[in-house]
Motif scaffolding. Structure first.
Motif, PDB file in Angstrom:
ATOM      1  N   LEU A   1      29.257  21.487   4.124  1.00 47.94           N
ATOM      2  CA  LEU A   1      27.494  21.094   3.989  1.00 47.94           C
ATOM      3  C   LEU A   1      27.639  19.811   5.397  1.00 47.94           C
ATOM      4  CD1 LEU A   1      25.373  22.448   6.303  1.00 47.94           C
ATOM      5  CD2 LEU A   1      24.310  22.152   4.606  1.00 47.94           C
ATOM      6  N   PRO A   2      27.509  18.666   4.205  1.00 45.54           N
ATOM      7  CA  PRO A   2      26.918  17.383   4.954  1.00 45.54           C
ATOM      8  C   PRO A   2      28.933  17.152   6.415  1.00 45.54           C
ATOM      9  CG  PRO A   2      27.232  17.304   2.635  1.00 45.54           C
ATOM     10  CD  PRO A   2      27.949  18.845   2.304  1.00 45.54           C
ATOM     11  N   ASN A   3      29.760  17.490   6.184  1.00 46.67           N
ATOM     12  CA  ASN A   3      29.888  17.326   6.683  1.00 46.67           C
ATOM     13  C   ASN A   3      30.452  17.922   8.011  1.00 46.67           C
ATOM     14  OD1 ASN A   3      31.907  15.366   5.529  1.00 46.67           O
ATOM     15  ND2 ASN A   3      33.925  16.783   4.595  1.00 46.67           N
ATOM     16  N   LEU A   4      30.561  19.181   7.749  1.00 52.14           N
ATOM     17  CA  LEU A   4      30.080  19.975   8.920  1.00 52.14           C
ATOM     18  C   LEU A   4      28.895  19.627   9.794  1.00 52.14           C
ATOM     19  CD1 LEU A   4      30.530  22.473  10.719  1.00 52.14           C
ATOM     20  CD2 LEU A   4      28.272  24.573   8.813  1.00 52.14           C
TER      21      LEU A   4
ATOM     22  N   ILE B   1      18.277  11.044  19.276  1.00 48.21           N
ATOM     23  CA  ILE B   1      17.132  11.010  18.078  1.00 48.21           C
ATOM     24  C   ILE B   1      17.675  11.723  16.805  1.00 48.21           C
ATOM     25  CG2 ILE B   1      15.189  10.945  17.019  1.00 48.21           C
ATOM     26  CD1 ILE B   1      14.205   9.464  19.681  1.00 48.21           C
ATOM     27  N   LEU B   2      17.576  12.954  17.941  1.00 48.60           N
ATOM     28  CA  LEU B   2      17.686  14.310  16.728  1.00 48.60           C
ATOM     29  C   LEU B   2      19.065  13.735  16.041  1.00 48.60           C
ATOM     30  CD1 LEU B   2      17.270  17.097  15.070  1.00 48.60           C
ATOM     31  CD2 LEU B   2      18.234  17.986  17.663  1.00 48.60           C
TER      32      LEU B   2
ATOM     33  N   ASP C   1      22.217  11.856  10.517  1.00 53.34           N
ATOM     34  CA  ASP C   1      23.021  10.750   9.281  1.00 53.34           C
ATOM     35  C   ASP C   1      22.482  10.714   7.691  1.00 53.34           C
ATOM     36  OD1 ASP C   1      24.556   8.780   8.740  1.00 53.34           O
ATOM     37  OD2 ASP C   1      23.163   7.392   9.323  1.00 53.34           O
ATOM     38  N   GLY C   2      21.266  10.644   8.065  1.00 49.95           N
ATOM     39  CA  GLY C   2      20.261  10.689   6.374  1.00 49.95           C
ATOM     40  C   GLY C   2      20.995  11.741   5.942  1.00 49.95           C
ATOM     41  N   ILE C   3      20.313  12.700   6.764  1.00 52.41           N
ATOM     42  CA  ILE C   3      20.403  14.013   6.073  1.00 52.41           C
ATOM     43  C   ILE C   3      21.523  14.410   5.586  1.00 52.41           C
ATOM     44  CG2 ILE C   3      19.878  16.703   6.728  1.00 52.41           C
ATOM     45  CD1 ILE C   3      18.537  15.539   8.572  1.00 52.41           C
ATOM     46  N   ASP C   4      22.416  14.357   5.961  1.00 56.12           N
ATOM     47  CA  ASP C   4      23.919  14.765   5.086  1.00 56.12           C
ATOM     48  C   ASP C   4      23.955  13.395   4.157  1.00 56.12           C
ATOM     49  OD1 ASP C   4      24.967  12.578   6.536  1.00 56.12           O
ATOM     50  OD2 ASP C   4      26.255  13.801   8.413  1.00 56.12           O
TER      51      ASP C   4
ATOM     52  N   ALA D   1      24.886  15.357   0.683  1.00 56.29           N
ATOM     53  CA  ALA D   1      26.252  14.823  -0.376  1.00 56.29           C
ATOM     54  C   ALA D   1      26.138  13.979  -1.476  1.00 56.29           C
ATOM     55  CB  ALA D   1      27.419  13.834   0.843  1.00 56.29           C
ATOM     56  N   ARG D   2      24.855  13.448  -1.619  1.00 57.35           N
ATOM     57  CA  ARG D   2      25.070  12.622  -2.859  1.00 57.35           C
ATOM     58  C   ARG D   2      24.562  13.298  -3.966  1.00 57.35           C
ATOM     59  NH1 ARG D   2      23.791   8.773   1.063  1.00 57.35           N
ATOM     60  NH2 ARG D   2      21.419   8.749   0.723  1.00 57.35           N
ATOM     61  N   ARG D   3      23.161  14.540  -3.573  1.00 53.10           N
ATOM     62  CA  ARG D   3      22.312  15.315  -4.296  1.00 53.10           C
ATOM     63  C   ARG D   3      23.318  16.843  -4.826  1.00 53.10           C
ATOM     64  NH1 ARG D   3      18.659  16.540  -0.527  1.00 53.10           N
ATOM     65  NH2 ARG D   3      17.438  14.786  -0.719  1.00 53.10           N
ATOM     66  N   ARG D   4      24.911  16.749  -3.739  1.00 53.80           N
ATOM     67  CA  ARG D   4      25.553  18.583  -4.751  1.00 53.80           C
ATOM     68  C   ARG D   4      26.858  18.099  -4.893  1.00 53.80           C
ATOM     69  NH1 ARG D   4      23.937  22.469  -0.498  1.00 53.80           N
ATOM     70  NH2 ARG D   4      20.686  22.896  -0.249  1.00 53.80           N
TER      71      ARG D   4
END
Length: 202
Positions: free
Chosen positions: A18-21, A56-57, A62-65, A69-72
């Motif tokens: 998901l983060p890479n997507l 902006i979206l 950037d912070g979301i992915d 990635a770190r959490r999962r």
């Protein structure tokens, strides 16, 4: 696979996650943003507002992915490379478009773009050597400063609050420029230290 003690060895996260997507979607959105901004041609109309909102979206993800990635446990070498590439594509492209529209000095754009492209190329050169260097604190601070400065430069707030907002835009862009140069020099220093340490181990 198990280790000699019988415990299962941890498996590396796959690149198709998901983060890479999300990062890839950011890259694909960049040409749409460029078209909207240039199609407005400095008219400060609906297309300009849509372009600003899209930037902006896209930059906010950037912070979301990264958090996902770190959490999962989905941090990958591919993600470490694609993430800054997506950021640089959006920010550098936005600066070039603003200069094309005559809203930003070309020398500012050139300094920032040369730094961004140069560091990205350096990362690519180091990758085959196994030296994957993610963005440090300075680089992350620079990214935030660029995102804020470009967001204010893109959104035609002067049509609402007046031309006084241009002073704020210039200050924000100046801060982004200083942090861009400083973080680039810091990155090169860290790369030099890494190379020197490698030679010491050889």
């Amino acid at each position: 696979m198990t280790d000699p003690g019988g415990a299962a060895a941890p498996t590396a996260p796959g690149n198709f996650n998901l983060p890479n997507l999300i990062t890839v979607v950011r890259i694909l959105l960049a040409p749409v943003f460029f078209w909207l901004l240039l199609a407005d041609a400095g008219a400060d109309g609906v297309l300009r507002w849509i372009a600003a909102a899209l930037f902006i979206l896209a930059i906010a993800t950037d912070g979301i992915d990264g958090a996902i990635a770190r959490r999962r446990g989905m941090v990958t070498d591919l993600g470490k490379i694609l993430d800054p590439v997506a950021d640089k594509l959006l920010t550098s492209g936005a600066l070039v478009c603003l200069s094309i529209l005559g809203e930003l000095w070309w020398w500012v754009t050139i300094v920032i773009v040369v730094r961004e492209v140069g560091i990205t190329v350096w990362r690519m050169v180091e990758l085959p050597r196994g030296n994957v260097m993610p963005a440090g604190r300075g680089g992350k601070l620079k990214t935030v400063a660029q995102a804020v400065a470009i967001s204010f430069a893109l959104a035609p707030l002067w049509t609402i609050v007046g031309n006084g907002v241009f002073w704020l835009n210039w200050v924000l862009m100046g801060i982004a420029l200083v942090l861009t140069v400083w973080s680039g020099l810091d990155y090169l220093w860290e790369a030099y230290r890494l190379r020197r340490a490698e030679r010491g181990r050889a």
